[in-house]
Design an enzyme around this catalytic site. Structure first.
Site, PDB file in Angstrom:
ATOM      1  N   ASP A   9     -75.956   5.734 -61.422  1.00 37.71           N
ATOM      2  CA  ASP A   9     -74.591   5.325 -61.062  1.00 37.71           C
ATOM      3  C   ASP A   9     -74.090   4.079 -61.769  1.00 37.71           C
ATOM      4  O   ASP A   9     -73.221   3.381 -61.261  1.00 37.71           O
ATOM      5  CB  ASP A   9     -74.561   5.096 -59.544  1.00 37.71           C
ATOM      6  CG  ASP A   9     -75.643   4.118 -59.093  1.00 37.71           C
ATOM      7  OD1 ASP A   9     -76.135   3.350 -59.942  1.00 37.71           O
ATOM      8  OD2 ASP A   9     -76.003   4.124 -57.900  1.00 37.71           O
ATOM      9  N   GLU A  47     -81.128  11.844 -60.748  1.00 40.27           N
ATOM     10  CA  GLU A  47     -80.781  11.126 -59.508  1.00 40.27           C
ATOM     11  C   GLU A  47     -79.342  11.475 -59.091  1.00 40.27           C
ATOM     12  O   GLU A  47     -78.515  10.601 -58.778  1.00 40.27           O
ATOM     13  CB  GLU A  47     -80.968   9.612 -59.622  1.00 40.27           C
ATOM     14  CG  GLU A  47     -81.126   8.921 -58.274  1.00 40.27           C
ATOM     15  CD  GLU A  47     -81.319   7.408 -58.374  1.00 40.27           C
ATOM     16  OE1 GLU A  47     -80.321   6.679 -58.518  1.00 40.27           O
ATOM     17  OE2 GLU A  47     -82.488   6.965 -58.301  1.00 40.27           O
ATOM     18  N   GLU A 107     -70.489   1.712 -58.022  1.00 37.89           N
ATOM     19  CA  GLU A 107     -71.513   2.755 -58.206  1.00 37.89           C
ATOM     20  C   GLU A 107     -71.170   4.072 -57.520  1.00 37.89           C
ATOM     21  O   GLU A 107     -71.493   5.140 -58.034  1.00 37.89           O
ATOM     22  CB  GLU A 107     -72.882   2.255 -57.717  1.00 37.89           C
ATOM     23  CG  GLU A 107     -73.535   1.226 -58.628  1.00 37.89           C
ATOM     24  CD  GLU A 107     -73.054  -0.193 -58.402  1.00 37.89           C
ATOM     25  OE1 GLU A 107     -72.233  -0.423 -57.464  1.00 37.89           O
ATOM     26  OE2 GLU A 107     -73.470  -1.096 -59.156  1.00 37.89           O
ATOM     27  N   HIS A 137     -78.707  -8.503 -56.075  1.00 37.62           N
ATOM     28  CA  HIS A 137     -77.864  -8.521 -57.272  1.00 37.62           C
ATOM     29  C   HIS A 137     -76.555  -7.768 -57.105  1.00 37.62           C
ATOM     30  O   HIS A 137     -75.716  -7.763 -57.992  1.00 37.62           O
ATOM     31  CB  HIS A 137     -78.613  -7.906 -58.449  1.00 37.62           C
ATOM     32  CG  HIS A 137     -78.795  -6.416 -58.324  1.00 37.62           C
ATOM     33  ND1 HIS A 137     -77.820  -5.522 -58.687  1.00 37.62           N
ATOM     34  CD2 HIS A 137     -79.808  -5.682 -57.836  1.00 37.62           C
ATOM     35  CE1 HIS A 137     -78.244  -4.294 -58.444  1.00 37.62           C
ATOM     36  NE2 HIS A 137     -79.446  -4.367 -57.907  1.00 37.62           N
ATOM     37  N   ARG A 181     -72.937  -6.296 -56.708  1.00 39.31           N
ATOM     38  CA  ARG A 181     -71.601  -6.839 -56.930  1.00 39.31           C
ATOM     39  C   ARG A 181     -70.876  -7.135 -55.606  1.00 39.31           C
ATOM     40  O   ARG A 181     -70.215  -8.159 -55.477  1.00 39.31           O
ATOM     41  CB  ARG A 181     -70.803  -5.784 -57.694  1.00 39.31           C
ATOM     42  CG  ARG A 181     -69.863  -6.264 -58.719  1.00 39.31           C
ATOM     43  CD  ARG A 181     -69.486  -5.088 -59.610  1.00 39.31           C
ATOM     44  NE  ARG A 181     -70.354  -5.051 -60.768  1.00 39.31           N
ATOM     45  CZ  ARG A 181     -70.027  -5.510 -61.958  1.00 39.31           C
ATOM     46  NH1 ARG A 181     -68.833  -6.017 -62.156  1.00 39.31           N
ATOM     47  NH2 ARG A 181     -70.871  -5.461 -62.960  1.00 39.31           N
ATOM     48  N   HIS A 225     -82.152 -12.237 -60.533  1.00 39.84           N
ATOM     49  CA  HIS A 225     -81.452 -11.377 -61.505  1.00 39.84           C
ATOM     50  C   HIS A 225     -80.703 -12.260 -62.509  1.00 39.84           C
ATOM     51  O   HIS A 225     -80.252 -13.351 -62.156  1.00 39.84           O
ATOM     52  CB  HIS A 225     -80.470 -10.500 -60.715  1.00 39.84           C
ATOM     53  CG  HIS A 225     -79.914  -9.329 -61.460  1.00 39.84           C
ATOM     54  ND1 HIS A 225     -78.942  -9.467 -62.413  1.00 39.84           N
ATOM     55  CD2 HIS A 225     -80.181  -8.005 -61.390  1.00 39.84           C
ATOM     56  CE1 HIS A 225     -78.624  -8.267 -62.904  1.00 39.84           C
ATOM     57  NE2 HIS A 225     -79.371  -7.358 -62.292  1.00 39.84           N
TER      58      HIS A 225
HETATM   59  C1  UD1 Z   1     -75.873  -3.334 -63.211  1.00 40.84           C
HETATM   60  C2  UD1 Z   1     -75.279  -2.062 -62.589  1.00 40.84           C
HETATM   61  C3  UD1 Z   1     -75.811  -1.864 -61.170  1.00 40.84           C
HETATM   62  C4  UD1 Z   1     -77.314  -1.899 -61.155  1.00 40.84           C
HETATM   63  C5  UD1 Z   1     -77.788  -3.188 -61.800  1.00 40.84           C
HETATM   64  C6  UD1 Z   1     -79.291  -3.200 -61.889  1.00 40.84           C
HETATM   65  C7  UD1 Z   1     -72.991  -1.389 -63.154  1.00 40.84           C
HETATM   66  C8  UD1 Z   1     -71.556  -1.538 -62.852  1.00 40.84           C
HETATM   67  N1  UD1 Z   1     -73.822  -2.193 -62.478  1.00 40.84           N
HETATM   68  O1  UD1 Z   1     -75.351  -4.441 -62.499  1.00 40.84           O
HETATM   69  O2  UD1 Z   1     -75.373  -0.601 -60.684  1.00 40.84           O
HETATM   70  O3  UD1 Z   1     -77.757  -1.850 -59.822  1.00 40.84           O
HETATM   71  O4  UD1 Z   1     -77.272  -3.280 -63.137  1.00 40.84           O
HETATM   72  O5  UD1 Z   1     -79.806  -4.466 -62.131  1.00 40.84           O
HETATM   73  O6  UD1 Z   1     -73.362  -0.606 -64.002  1.00 40.84           O
HETATM   74  N2  UD1 Z   1     -77.651 -10.070 -67.730  1.00 40.84           N
HETATM   75  C9  UD1 Z   1     -78.429 -10.688 -68.694  1.00 40.84           C
HETATM   76  N3  UD1 Z   1     -79.538 -10.032 -69.160  1.00 40.84           N
HETATM   77  C10 UD1 Z   1     -79.936  -8.829 -68.697  1.00 40.84           C
HETATM   78  C11 UD1 Z   1     -79.168  -8.231 -67.693  1.00 40.84           C
HETATM   79  C12 UD1 Z   1     -78.027  -8.849 -67.226  1.00 40.84           C
HETATM   80  O7  UD1 Z   1     -78.129 -11.780 -69.136  1.00 40.84           O
HETATM   81  O8  UD1 Z   1     -80.960  -8.304 -69.165  1.00 40.84           O
HETATM   82  C13 UD1 Z   1     -76.425 -10.735 -67.247  1.00 40.84           C
HETATM   83  C14 UD1 Z   1     -75.314 -10.743 -68.334  1.00 40.84           C
HETATM   84  O9  UD1 Z   1     -74.591 -11.926 -68.242  1.00 40.84           O
HETATM   85  C15 UD1 Z   1     -74.464  -9.542 -67.924  1.00 40.84           C
HETATM   86  C16 UD1 Z   1     -74.529  -9.678 -66.413  1.00 40.84           C
HETATM   87  O10 UD1 Z   1     -75.884 -10.037 -66.133  1.00 40.84           O
HETATM   88  O11 UD1 Z   1     -73.164  -9.604 -68.441  1.00 40.84           O
HETATM   89  C17 UD1 Z   1     -74.105  -8.458 -65.633  1.00 40.84           C
HETATM   90  O12 UD1 Z   1     -74.753  -7.272 -66.074  1.00 40.84           O
HETATM   91  P1  UD1 Z   1     -74.117  -5.859 -65.635  1.00 40.84           P
HETATM   92  O13 UD1 Z   1     -75.000  -4.776 -66.146  1.00 40.84           O
HETATM   93  O14 UD1 Z   1     -72.684  -5.783 -66.007  1.00 40.84           O
HETATM   94  O15 UD1 Z   1     -74.155  -5.917 -64.065  1.00 40.84           O
HETATM   95  P2  UD1 Z   1     -75.366  -5.915 -63.053  1.00 40.84           P
HETATM   96  O16 UD1 Z   1     -74.957  -6.757 -61.902  1.00 40.84           O
HETATM   97  O17 UD1 Z   1     -76.616  -6.236 -63.772  1.00 40.84           O
HETATM   98  N1  UDP Z   2     -87.743  -4.831 -60.652  1.00 36.72           N
HETATM   99  C1  UDP Z   2     -88.500  -5.395 -61.676  1.00 36.72           C
HETATM  100  N2  UDP Z   2     -88.567  -6.760 -61.747  1.00 36.72           N
HETATM  101  C2  UDP Z   2     -87.927  -7.578 -60.881  1.00 36.72           C
HETATM  102  C3  UDP Z   2     -87.137  -6.984 -59.850  1.00 36.72           C
HETATM  103  C4  UDP Z   2     -87.064  -5.604 -59.764  1.00 36.72           C
HETATM  104  O1  UDP Z   2     -89.106  -4.699 -62.474  1.00 36.72           O
HETATM  105  O2  UDP Z   2     -88.035  -8.802 -61.004  1.00 36.72           O
HETATM  106  C5  UDP Z   2     -87.642  -3.356 -60.587  1.00 36.72           C
HETATM  107  C6  UDP Z   2     -87.858  -2.712 -59.234  1.00 36.72           C
HETATM  108  O3  UDP Z   2     -89.218  -2.425 -59.013  1.00 36.72           O
HETATM  109  C7  UDP Z   2     -87.016  -1.441 -59.320  1.00 36.72           C
HETATM  110  C8  UDP Z   2     -85.895  -1.839 -60.254  1.00 36.72           C
HETATM  111  O4  UDP Z   2     -86.312  -3.021 -60.925  1.00 36.72           O
HETATM  112  O5  UDP Z   2     -87.721  -0.376 -59.939  1.00 36.72           O
HETATM  113  C9  UDP Z   2     -84.647  -2.076 -59.464  1.00 36.72           C
HETATM  114  O6  UDP Z   2     -83.682  -2.661 -60.260  1.00 36.72           O
HETATM  115  P1  UDP Z   2     -82.415  -3.387 -59.658  1.00 36.72           P
HETATM  116  O7  UDP Z   2     -82.737  -3.895 -58.310  1.00 36.72           O
HETATM  117  O8  UDP Z   2     -81.962  -4.356 -60.698  1.00 36.72           O
HETATM  118  O9  UDP Z   2     -81.325  -2.224 -59.616  1.00 36.72           O
HETATM  119  P2  UDP Z   2     -80.954  -1.082 -58.560  1.00 36.72           P
HETATM  120  O10 UDP Z   2     -82.168  -0.284 -58.281  1.00 36.72           O
HETATM  121  O11 UDP Z   2     -80.377  -1.748 -57.355  1.00 36.72           O
HETATM  122  O12 UDP Z   2     -79.902  -0.300 -59.273  1.00 36.72           O
END
Ligand code: UD1
Ligand code: UDP
Length: 370
Positions: A99, A121, A135, A209, A211, A242
């Site tokens: 999602d 999924e 999502e 994490h 939104r 995160h």
């Molecule tokens: C995204 C997904 C969410 C998922 C989550 C898992 C969408 C809308 N959201 O949210 O569904 O649950 O990932 O973690 O698709 N950033 C870094 N390095 C990284 C990752 C993130 O610096 O490796 C920072 C960046 O500033 C980036 C921000 O996090 O712009 C947001 O990342 P984004 O993927 O847009 O949103 P998430 O909250 O991570």
């Molecule tokens: N996870 C990880 N390292 C961390 C925190 C979570 O590898 O420090 C793993 C966790 O085991 C799970 C996945 O990341 O498999 C979940 O990711 P996240 O919570 O970012 O996203 P969501 O599942 O809510 O989309």
């Protein structure tokens, strides 16, 4: 007969964890499939951690992540960049997961190119448009453009049927997260001594994490943690924070340098799985953690008001507690004080799969018409 060209697309940490077993399973059948991987790199560092663990080298890396990116920019970039990838790779089927923005925009792009999509999924729902945001709509959208629906549980199958999805293309497979978890805990033993966990203290693992928890809710979570460690001298909280700046700012402002609270960088998947196993209680708003922790027999308190993963809630291993500060404190305190309640929640159950979901998905793909 030529090989079936499967293009697997993912971008964030959880998609990578859950798609890695599918990519590895496809690779076992190299006489049947041309196995092409495209990462959007919606996440960068957190994605790379997973690629390294599973030794996956993408054929296409769009490298899209921007600091503090927004939905409009990311969506339009994925939509457009995937067009180029399709033109170059000419896949027979495109696999997306779950999602995220990557999944929604890549599936839209594949639809525009009239390439069949397989949704891994599929069928998760809260039936609330704004919760989780964005999502819920991302997955409804990915389901509606997909041809093949790989649903993890009976509930997700029912949700797809309710959404008028063609039954003949719904496959109950289990969730590939269990494939990933079993692969990881069986192949990687982790020494967590570098985290300096105190064996005399109960470890509470926290991740957050979402939104819809930005702003007040995440602050409430942090204040609840602060009060809990002050009140309970026998607990410590470990929080891999995160990388999203909307999470990091309030978390470090409220919890940095608080006694028995350890704020650490996101852990690689293998040590994170070990840490889940070591923890006494898990507090999270993560989807993946809600699926993994019950398989490890860990009570999970979910920092949300609703979930698209009702199965472990029904079994009693997962409880929804929302983000009200006092309610978080009350629920954690109850689990700390009431052994009977704790033991009831720590039953190891696994409604999400048997570790063979990827094999089932690949078996379906072997038989698609090209
Ligand atoms: C995204 C997904 C969410 C998922 C989550 C898992 C969408 C809308 N959201 O949210 O569904 O649950 O990932 O973690 O698709 N950033 C870094 N390095 C990284 C990752 C993130 O610096 O490796 C920072 C960046 O500033 C980036 C921000 O996090 O712009 C947001 O990342 P984004 O993927 O847009 O949103 P998430 O909250 O991570
Ligand atoms: N996870 C990880 N390292 C961390 C925190 C979570 O590898 O420090 C793993 C966790 O085991 C799970 C996945 O990341 O498999 C979940 O990711 P996240 O919570 O970012 O996203 P969501 O599942 O809510 O989309």
């Amino acid at each position: 007969m030529r090989k079936i060209k499967v293009l697997t697309v993912f971008g964030t940490r959880p998609e990578a964890i859950k798609m890695a077993p599918v990519v590895l399973e496809l690779a076992k059948h190299e006489n049947v499939f041309e196995n092409i991987v495209c990462v959007t790199a919606q996440h960068r560092q957190m994605l790379d951690q997973v690629l390294e663990l599973f030794k996956i080298k993408p054929d296409y890396d769009l490298n899209l992540m921007q600091p503090n990116q927004n939905l409009w920019n990311l969506t339009s970039k994925v939509l457009l960049e995937m067009k180029n990838v399709f033109e170059k790779s000419k896949p027979d089927v495109v696999l997306v997961h779950g999602d995220t923005t990557t999944s929604m925009a890549a599936s839209l792009s594949a639809f525009y190119a009239q390439i069949p999509v397989g949704h891994v999924e599929a069928g998760l729902r809260t039936f609330d448009k704004y919760y989780p945001f964005p999502e819920e709509i991302n997955r409804v959208f990915a389901d509606s453009v997909s041809t093949y629906h790989f649903a993890p549980t009976d509930t997700s199958v029912e949700n797809l049927i309710k959404s008028n999805i063609d039954k003949t293309h719904i496959y109950k497979t289990g969730n590939t997260v269990i494939d990933a978890l079993l692969y990881t805990v069986n192949n990687h033993k982790y020494d967590l001594s570098y985290l300096n966990l105190d064996k005399n203290l109960k470890t509470i693992l926290l991740t957050s994490h979402r939104r819809e928890n930005f702003g007040e809710p995440i602050k409430n979570i942090c204040y609840a943690i602060k009060e809990l460690v002050q009140k309970n001298k026998d607990i410590e909280v470990i929080y891999p924070v995160h990388l999203n700046p909307n999470v990091r700012k309030p978390v470090f402002e409220i919890l940095d340098n608080v006694e028995r609270v350890k704020l650490i960088e996101p852990l690689e998947y293998a040590p994170f799985a070990s840490l889940m196993k070591e923890s006494h209680i898990i507090l999270t708003d993560s989807g993946g953690v809600q699926e993994e922790a019950p398989a490890l027999g860990k009570p999970v308190l979910v920092l949300r008001n609703t979930t698209e993963r009702p199965e472990a809630v029904q079994y009693g291993t997962v409880k929804l507690i929302g983000t009200d500060k006092d309610n978080i404190i009350k629920n954690v305190q109850e689990l700390l004080d009431n052994k009977e309640e704790y033991n009831k929640m720590k039953e190891a159950i696994n409604p999400y799969g048997d570790g063979l979901a990827s094999k089932r998905i690949v078996d379906v793909l072997k038989n698609i018409r090209i």
